[in-house]
Design an enzyme around this catalytic site. Structure first.
Site, mmCIF file in Angstrom:
data_model
loop_
_atom_site.group_PDB
_atom_site.id
_atom_site.type_symbol
_atom_site.label_atom_id
_atom_site.label_comp_id
_atom_site.label_asym_id
_atom_site.label_seq_id
_atom_site.Cartn_x
_atom_site.Cartn_y
_atom_site.Cartn_z
ATOM 1 N N LYS A 115 0.825 -1.212 0.000
ATOM 2 C CA LYS A 115 0.000 0.000 0.000
ATOM 3 C C LYS A 115 0.852 1.252 0.000
ATOM 4 O O LYS A 115 0.498 2.245 -0.641
ATOM 5 C CB LYS A 115 -0.911 -0.003 1.222
ATOM 6 C CG LYS A 115 -1.881 -1.148 1.184
ATOM 7 C CD LYS A 115 -3.146 -0.804 1.938
ATOM 8 C CE LYS A 115 -4.135 -1.911 1.747
ATOM 9 N NZ LYS A 115 -3.727 -3.111 2.504
ATOM 10 N N GLU A 199 -4.139 6.660 8.563
ATOM 11 C CA GLU A 199 -5.073 7.428 7.736
ATOM 12 C C GLU A 199 -6.223 7.920 8.597
ATOM 13 O O GLU A 199 -6.532 7.323 9.621
ATOM 14 C CB GLU A 199 -5.670 6.529 6.626
ATOM 15 C CG GLU A 199 -4.789 6.347 5.419
ATOM 16 C CD GLU A 199 -5.417 5.480 4.353
ATOM 17 O OE1 GLU A 199 -6.557 4.993 4.556
ATOM 18 O OE2 GLU A 199 -4.775 5.276 3.319
ATOM 19 N N HIS A 234 -15.022 -8.209 5.655
ATOM 20 C CA HIS A 234 -14.198 -8.001 4.468
ATOM 21 C C HIS A 234 -14.384 -9.068 3.408
ATOM 22 O O HIS A 234 -13.580 -9.171 2.484
ATOM 23 C CB HIS A 234 -12.717 -7.856 4.841
ATOM 24 C CG HIS A 234 -12.501 -6.766 5.847
ATOM 25 N ND1 HIS A 234 -12.659 -5.442 5.533
ATOM 26 C CD2 HIS A 234 -12.205 -6.799 7.160
ATOM 27 C CE1 HIS A 234 -12.443 -4.717 6.605
ATOM 28 N NE2 HIS A 234 -12.183 -5.512 7.608
ATOM 29 N N ARG A 291 -5.581 -8.341 -10.528
ATOM 30 C CA ARG A 291 -6.089 -9.638 -11.004
ATOM 31 C C ARG A 291 -7.486 -9.442 -11.581
ATOM 32 O O ARG A 291 -8.073 -8.369 -11.439
ATOM 33 C CB ARG A 291 -6.185 -10.606 -9.811
ATOM 34 C CG ARG A 291 -7.131 -10.050 -8.737
ATOM 35 C CD ARG A 291 -7.443 -11.017 -7.619
ATOM 36 N NE ARG A 291 -8.488 -10.510 -6.748
ATOM 37 C CZ ARG A 291 -8.309 -9.718 -5.698
ATOM 38 N NH1 ARG A 291 -7.084 -9.330 -5.374
ATOM 39 N NH2 ARG A 291 -9.323 -9.294 -4.981
HETATM 40 C C1 MV4 Z 1 -10.550 2.305 5.140
HETATM 41 C C2 MV4 Z 1 -11.803 2.470 5.779
HETATM 42 C C3 MV4 Z 1 -12.083 3.685 6.347
HETATM 43 N N1 MV4 Z 1 -11.176 4.664 6.308
HETATM 44 N N2 MV4 Z 1 -9.684 3.317 5.125
HETATM 45 C C4 MV4 Z 1 -10.969 -2.367 4.309
HETATM 46 C C5 MV4 Z 1 -10.293 -3.222 3.319
HETATM 47 C C6 MV4 Z 1 -9.214 -2.425 2.730
HETATM 48 N N3 MV4 Z 1 -9.231 -2.578 1.307
HETATM 49 C C7 MV4 Z 1 -9.478 -1.024 3.140
HETATM 50 N N4 MV4 Z 1 -10.583 -1.028 4.047
HETATM 51 C C8 MV4 Z 1 -11.041 0.099 4.612
HETATM 52 N N5 MV4 Z 1 -10.205 1.160 4.577
HETATM 53 C C9 MV4 Z 1 -9.995 4.464 5.711
HETATM 54 N N6 MV4 Z 1 -9.101 5.451 5.718
HETATM 55 C C10 MV4 Z 1 -12.687 1.401 5.787
HETATM 56 C C11 MV4 Z 1 -12.313 0.216 5.221
HETATM 57 C C12 MV4 Z 1 -13.289 -0.817 5.329
HETATM 58 C C13 MV4 Z 1 -13.884 -1.375 4.226
HETATM 59 C C14 MV4 Z 1 -13.553 -1.014 2.945
HETATM 60 C C15 MV4 Z 1 -14.149 -1.576 1.868
HETATM 61 C C16 MV4 Z 1 -15.130 -2.533 2.060
HETATM 62 C C17 MV4 Z 1 -15.478 -2.920 3.300
HETATM 63 C C18 MV4 Z 1 -14.876 -2.357 4.407
HETATM 64 C C19 MV4 Z 1 -15.266 -2.753 5.668
HETATM 65 C C20 MV4 Z 1 -14.671 -2.200 6.746
HETATM 66 C C21 MV4 Z 1 -13.677 -1.252 6.579
#
Ligand code: MV4
Length: 489
Positions: A115, A199, A234, A291
């Site tokens: 990341k 973040e 997730h 992917r």
């Molecule tokens: C976040 C967020 C809130 N704020 N970043 C979860 C998986 C990863 N790809 C990034 N994720 C998140 N990042 C910030 N700054 C909330 C999530 C997140 C989330 C994102 C996408 C789909 C489902 C989720 C469930 C919980 C948290």
């Protein structure tokens, strides 16, 4: 490319083979001892046994997969999703063996696998990102300073993380030192890399991702968005395209941002750029998945583009024949992932055999599956049985077709997420489109499904009783014949 080896199993192996066959390309399946009778093995033109059931000795064994390609004369390898699909070392080895890797170059896989490296790669491209830092942090005093600047709640993320692993929400200054320590040690044990960053935590985001497609000649385009907010821990369960909340302007801006992300890492092939959308409809770049994704069919249905066919074409070095201006969204598509998991028992894996397996069919129904009646779901791999995808002129129609397809889909022998899909499609928040990534946490209880089950049981009892009352006399005769028969023993 005349012959492709598919380094995967289940529904995605079959999905890739269908497009290859359509293009006149021969297919080679690989399989583990647990998959001797699997559908993907039967469907392929040839099949090679890799080894014992555990993935490490079969689907993840790079040398065995490459050897299988060499011995069958396959000149391309499609990795599907999961397994070796985002393994830069594998992509490199495949290329070194003189075989075409149907996917991006190792550099893109590597950059987007981290990341922090991804943030650095897109730095000069003016991509909106969540307020935060772009370097790994270990010092708590510095972390406190940053948190103060950003404002709570903050999110500590592992650079090597993915799919939500290694994330910690921090609500206030007091919690910070402990949570940071935990995040680092978690990241070390899970990924062997303790790099974490901070973040601003977006509290109720929607998860929206953009499909991109790029050739080797600098042409990169996007195929609009997929809305993936309905997920639990997730793991996505329902996806759709398009998203109900995007305006044409935001869609265009997100699409253009996604194309820039792809260009930032010299992307080739099909990829997905993930964004968060906050309640003010601001979007932020999160990460890129290098992917073909599980949920790619919803994009195929609304655009009419066969993404696997495109992957193969660009891997062969062809120019993209599609132009951005030619792409449009037609209709609406939904996908429900059917997992061998019990929604009545905290989604625990449900092991067993598909005693009954009857597929739904009809207009607007696409089923991507990898099993047949009588098969067992192996415990060694992902428990996804199938993807039920529906398509309609409107979202309401796609939902109706989904509900009917769920009804028509008969799976007995193990519990699945089918009833959960019904729950989602009947829920007011889903129907109205007013939901975010907390949908399951906020609304789901097994009670609704239990009620449905009780109603169904009651109807079944009533039907049985009615039948009994109507046929009492005949049934009596049968009974007496039977009892006579048994009396003769
Ligand atoms: C976040 C967020 C809130 N704020 N970043 C979860 C998986 C990863 N790809 C990034 N994720 C998140 N990042 C910030 N700054 C909330 C999530 C997140 C989330 C994102 C996408 C789909 C489902 C989720 C469930 C919980 C948290």
């Amino acid at each position: 490319m005349k012959k492709i080896l598919i380094a995967n199993r289940g529904e995605i192996a079959l999905r890739v083979m269908r497009s290859a066959r359509k293009m006149g390309i021969k297919t080679v399946a690989v399989y583990s001892e647990a998959d001797r009778n699997a559908a993907h093995v039967k469907f392929a033109d040839e099949a090679v046994l890799l080894g014992p059931a555990p993935s490490s000795q079969s689907y993840l064994a790079m040398e065995k997969v490459i050897e299988a390609a060499k011995s069958t004369g396959a000149d391309g390898i499609h990795p599907g999703y999961g397994f070796l699909s985002e393994n830069a070392a594998f992509a490199e080895k495949v290329t070194k063996a003189g075989i075409t890797f149907i996917g991006p170059n190792p550099h893109a896989i590597r950059v987007m696998g981290s990341k922090l490296a991804a943030k650095e790669a897109v730095r000069d491209y003016k991509i909106p990102m969540v307020p935060g830092i772009e370097e790994a942090i270990t010092d708590v005093t510095l972390a406190k300073k940053i948190a103060k600047k950003i404002g709570f709640p903050i999110l500590i993320k592992a650079s090597a993380g993915g799919g939500g692993k290694g994330m910690r929400v921090v609500e206030n200054m007091e919690e910070l030192p402990e949570q940071m320590e935990r995040a680092i040690s978690e990241a070390v044990s899970a990924f062997g890399d303790g790099s974490v960053f901070i973040e601003k935590y977006v509290t109720s985001p929607r998860h929206i991702e953009i499909q991109v497609l790029a050739d080797m000649h600098g042409n990169t385009l996007h195929l609009f968005e997929r809305e993936c907010s309905v997920q639990r821990r997730h793991q996505k369960v329902v996806e759709e395209a398009p998203s109900v909340v995007l305006t044409p302007e935001i869609r265009k801006a997100m699409g253009e941002a996604a194309v820039k992300v792809a260009k930032a890492c010299d992307y080739v092939g099909a990829g997905t750029v993930e964004f968060l959308l906050d309640d003010q409809k601001n979007f932020y770049f999160l990460e890129m998945n290098t992917r073909l994704q599980v949920e790619h069919p919803v994009t195929e249905l609304i655009t009419g583009v066969d993404l696997v066919e495109q992957q193969i074409k660009v891997a062969r070095g062809e120019h993209l024949s599609i132009k951005q201006e030619d792409l449009t969204i037609t209709g609406h598509a939904l996908e429900l992932r059917i997992y061998a998991e019990d929604p009545l028992n905290n989604f625990l894996p449900s092991i067993g055999t598909l005693e009954t397996y009857i597929r739904p069919t009809g207009k607007g129904v696409r089923l991507d599956d990898g099993y047949e009646e009588g098969m067992e779901i192996p415990i060694y791999y992902d428990p996804m049985i199938a993807k039920l995808v529906t398509y309609g002129d409107t979202r309401a129609e796609a939902i109706q077709i989904m509900l009917q397809a769920i009804k028509d889909y008969k799976i007995e022998g193990l519990a699945t997420t089918l009833p959960f899909g019904k729950f989602v499609c009947e829920h007011e928040a889903f129907i109205s489109g007013n939901f975010d990534t907390h949908f399951v946490k906020n609304y789901y209880t097994p009670e609704k499904i239990k009620e449905d089950k009780a109603v169904a049981a009651k109807i079944a009892a009533q039907v049985t009783l009615k039948y009994y009352l109507e046929n009492k006399n005949q049934l009596k005769e049968i009974e007496s014949v039977e009892s006579n028969w048994s009396n003769r023993k």
